[in-house]
Design an enzyme around this catalytic site. Structure first.
Site, PDB file in Angstrom:
ATOM      1  N   LYS A 117       0.867  -1.187   0.000  1.00 52.98           N
ATOM      2  CA  LYS A 117       0.000   0.000   0.000  1.00 52.98           C
ATOM      3  C   LYS A 117       0.895   1.224   0.000  1.00 52.98           C
ATOM      4  O   LYS A 117       2.039   1.170   0.467  1.00 52.98           O
ATOM      5  CB  LYS A 117      -0.883   0.024   1.248  1.00 52.98           C
ATOM      6  CG  LYS A 117      -2.151   0.819   1.053  1.00 52.98           C
ATOM      7  CD  LYS A 117      -3.180   0.017   0.283  1.00 52.98           C
ATOM      8  CE  LYS A 117      -4.477   0.740   0.094  1.00 52.98           C
ATOM      9  NZ  LYS A 117      -5.487  -0.153  -0.486  1.00 52.98           N
TER      10      LYS A 117
HETATM   11  P1  NAD Z   1     -13.149   7.695  -3.264  1.00 48.69           P
HETATM   12  O1  NAD Z   1     -12.092   8.666  -2.932  1.00 48.69           O
HETATM   13  O2  NAD Z   1     -13.600   7.570  -4.680  1.00 48.69           O
HETATM   14  O3  NAD Z   1     -14.460   8.007  -2.374  1.00 48.69           O
HETATM   15  C1  NAD Z   1     -14.386   8.116  -0.985  1.00 48.69           C
HETATM   16  C2  NAD Z   1     -15.748   8.518  -0.456  1.00 48.69           C
HETATM   17  O4  NAD Z   1     -15.665   8.610   0.985  1.00 48.69           O
HETATM   18  C3  NAD Z   1     -16.225   9.899  -0.931  1.00 48.69           C
HETATM   19  O5  NAD Z   1     -17.614   9.848  -1.197  1.00 48.69           O
HETATM   20  C4  NAD Z   1     -15.947  10.796   0.262  1.00 48.69           C
HETATM   21  O6  NAD Z   1     -16.814  11.914   0.319  1.00 48.69           O
HETATM   22  C5  NAD Z   1     -16.225   9.829   1.398  1.00 48.69           C
HETATM   23  N1  NAD Z   1     -15.609  10.256   2.651  1.00 48.69           N
HETATM   24  C6  NAD Z   1     -14.338  10.701   2.844  1.00 48.69           C
HETATM   25  N2  NAD Z   1     -14.181  11.095   4.129  1.00 48.69           N
HETATM   26  C7  NAD Z   1     -15.368  10.864   4.748  1.00 48.69           C
HETATM   27  C8  NAD Z   1     -15.852  11.062   6.054  1.00 48.69           C
HETATM   28  N3  NAD Z   1     -15.068  11.594   7.002  1.00 48.69           N
HETATM   29  N4  NAD Z   1     -17.128  10.715   6.329  1.00 48.69           N
HETATM   30  C9  NAD Z   1     -17.927  10.196   5.375  1.00 48.69           C
HETATM   31  N5  NAD Z   1     -17.532   9.985   4.108  1.00 48.69           N
HETATM   32  C10 NAD Z   1     -16.276  10.314   3.800  1.00 48.69           C
HETATM   33  O7  NAD Z   1     -12.652   6.281  -2.683  1.00 48.69           O
HETATM   34  P2  NAD Z   1     -13.072   4.831  -3.157  1.00 48.69           P
HETATM   35  O8  NAD Z   1     -12.116   4.375  -4.189  1.00 48.69           O
HETATM   36  O9  NAD Z   1     -14.544   4.793  -3.420  1.00 48.69           O
HETATM   37  O10 NAD Z   1     -12.719   3.977  -1.834  1.00 48.69           O
HETATM   38  C11 NAD Z   1     -13.648   3.900  -0.755  1.00 48.69           C
HETATM   39  C12 NAD Z   1     -13.192   2.785   0.179  1.00 48.69           C
HETATM   40  O11 NAD Z   1     -13.132   1.546  -0.550  1.00 48.69           O
HETATM   41  C13 NAD Z   1     -11.804   2.971   0.789  1.00 48.69           C
HETATM   42  O12 NAD Z   1     -11.789   2.414   2.075  1.00 48.69           O
HETATM   43  C14 NAD Z   1     -10.915   2.151  -0.130  1.00 48.69           C
HETATM   44  O13 NAD Z   1      -9.732   1.722   0.522  1.00 48.69           O
HETATM   45  C15 NAD Z   1     -11.839   0.992  -0.422  1.00 48.69           C
HETATM   46  N6  NAD Z   1     -11.503   0.261  -1.651  1.00 48.69           N
HETATM   47  C16 NAD Z   1     -11.498   0.888  -2.869  1.00 48.69           C
HETATM   48  C17 NAD Z   1     -11.211   0.153  -4.007  1.00 48.69           C
HETATM   49  C18 NAD Z   1     -11.256   0.771  -5.382  1.00 48.69           C
HETATM   50  O14 NAD Z   1     -11.109   0.025  -6.364  1.00 48.69           O
HETATM   51  N7  NAD Z   1     -11.471   2.072  -5.511  1.00 48.69           N
HETATM   52  C19 NAD Z   1     -10.896  -1.218  -3.909  1.00 48.69           C
HETATM   53  C20 NAD Z   1     -10.926  -1.817  -2.651  1.00 48.69           C
HETATM   54  C21 NAD Z   1     -11.240  -1.067  -1.536  1.00 48.69           C
END
Ligand code: NAD
Length: 424
Positions: A117
């Protein structure tokens, strides 16, 4: 002295950081596997940790020095693999914890990668595109020595997207020659895979549907509440709605919206595309991030930050099923409360493994330079997710344990075997 396993946001006697919290889950599974101490130590200890300073010239002309990390946890099963996160709360312990989760996730879903990571402590929401590009290029330059298609392959995570991956690929390629396989989650034009953008959410839905199918139920008519409306949350909402389920609440960093009859998800997407937030959407009442967790829904889906299900709010959760789309959303002590309440958790290393699965397809397409159509990607993704679900579900039933412990058991066994067979 007895210690209590807690997360970093609680005020209890002994605070465990995020990495220790993941290792508490590791130990629970390692105990059941009777894993020897020497192997536990190898599997818990990160292989390499890189910390770099990242000086960036801001649009104002001033230089701001950011701190960036790349942590390679275990590479016994293949090149290190894991996202790069841009977020103000990025720190070394969090990156370590997430790197370790990637080791278990890639093993569980059975793709030939290890776990890593990276991240930069920054606030991408308040940076211009040019500042983000300069940050990405400088960060890439400083960690390039430990990256490579056969060494370590980053991907998007919170705060990063396909554009950031394209800059990373370009910066790396300018040093080493055309190397699309150095990073996944790229736009399709520059070697990305069809289906990667929707992959994590599609995997979330596949795991959830497999769970309902195992209980002779379907997702149609089921209600859900989702925290986060980024890549994962927004597509999860879209697919849940398309499959006949009701999305009753969604929140993001700025606020949220609730409609007990079900939100009009296509209208919410249109609203979000204009406002870049779900807060203020006129199709429902105001909802905040704490009340969301206590809603009376069939399924709760955290899809934003880690450590959001805490000992303080776990007792208020009414949903019988939690699907962890976010990484590490549940603190270990909260996990115990959920278990005591009979709430089923589909754990992060299974639920959100769709992203890394299609990242594997992308990497393999980059190495062969032979590209698949979206139908093939989605079909193979669905097959992998359902196989992963059944590996975990059957073992949890056999061992009379939670799906989280079973998921760690499957993963630890595979990485432990690889580590032992490669020899030390
Ligand atoms: P992203 O940046 O596209 O979206 C993040 C979302 O979280 C946004 O809507 C943001 O407004 C919200 N957020 C941020 N801080 C916040 C808070 N304090 N309270 C409430 N909401 C909040 O990220 P993503 O890619 O959608 O990832 C989201 C989660 O999924 C993360 O934990 C990431 O590690 C996990 N994840 C993502 C992927 C991927 O392919 N993108 C794969 C596996 C896991």
């Amino acid at each position: 002295m007895s210690t209590r396993v807690t997360g970093r946001h609680t005020s209890t006697s002994r605070r465990f950081n995020a990495f220790e919290a993941v290792n508490a889950m590791f130990d629970r599974a390692a105990d059941r596997l009777n894993m020897p101490d020497w192997l536990r130590e190898i599997l818990k200890t990160p292989f390499r940790e890189v910390t770099v300073s990242v000086p960036v010239r801001m649009d104002s002309g001033k230089i701001h020095v950011y701190t960036g990390y790349r942590i390679q946890h275990n590479g016994a099963r293949g090149p290190w693999k894991g996202g790069i996160r841009y977020h103000p709360e990025v720190d070394k312990d969090e990156v370590r914890a997430l790197a370790s989760l990637m080791t278990w996730k890639t093993a569980l879903i059975d793709v030939p990668f290890g776990g890593a990571k990276g991240g930069v402590a920054c606030d991408p929401m308040n940076m211009s595109m040019l500042e983000l590009e300069r940050l990405t290029r400088k960060f890439t330059a400083r960690i390039a020595i430990v990256l490579g298609p056969q060494r370590d392959v980053p991907a998007p995570d919170m705060g990063t997207d396909g554009q950031v991956m394209a800059w990373l690929m370009d910066e790396y390629s300018s040093r080493r020659g055309y190397s699309p396989g150095v990073v996944t989650g790229k736009p399709v034009n520059v070697g990305g895979s069809r289906g990667r953008v929707t992959a994590t959410a599609m995997g979330v839905l596949a795991a959830t549907e497999a769970y309902y199918a195992a209980h002779n139920q379907t997702l149609a008519g089921k209600t859900c509440a989702i925290q986060g409306f980024g890549n994962v949350g927004s597509f999860t909402a879209k697919f849940w709605h398309e499959k006949g389920g009701k999305v009753v609440a969604v929140t993001d960093v700025k606020g949220g919206v609730y409609n007990k009859k079900g939100l009009d998800v296509p209208a919410l997407w249109t609203y979000f595309n204009e406002k870049r937030t779900v807060a203020g959407f006129p199709g429902g009442e105001v909802m905040n991030n704490q009340d969301l967790f206590a809603l009376d829904v069939d399924c709760l889906i955290p899809a934003a930050l880690g450590d959001v299900i805490t000992p303080n709010n776990a007792g208020t959760i009414k949903a019988p099923l939690i699907v962890e789309a976010a990484n590490h959303p549940t603190m270990p002590e909260a996990d115990e409360i959920l278990h005591e309440k009979g709430i089923v958790v589909i754990p992060d290393i299974l639920a959100n493994a769709g992203g890394v699965t299609v990242s594997y397809f992308e990497w393999s397409q980059n190495l062969t330079q032979f590209y698949w159509d979206e139908e093939q990607v989605n079909k193979e993704l669905d097959r992998k997710m359902r196989k992963g679900f059944h590996d975990v579900y059957e073992l949890a039933k056999k061992e009379k344990t939670t799906m989280r412990t079973a998921a760690f058991m499957v993963a630890l066994q595979r990485v432990g075997d690889a580590e032992t067979q490669r020899g030390n």
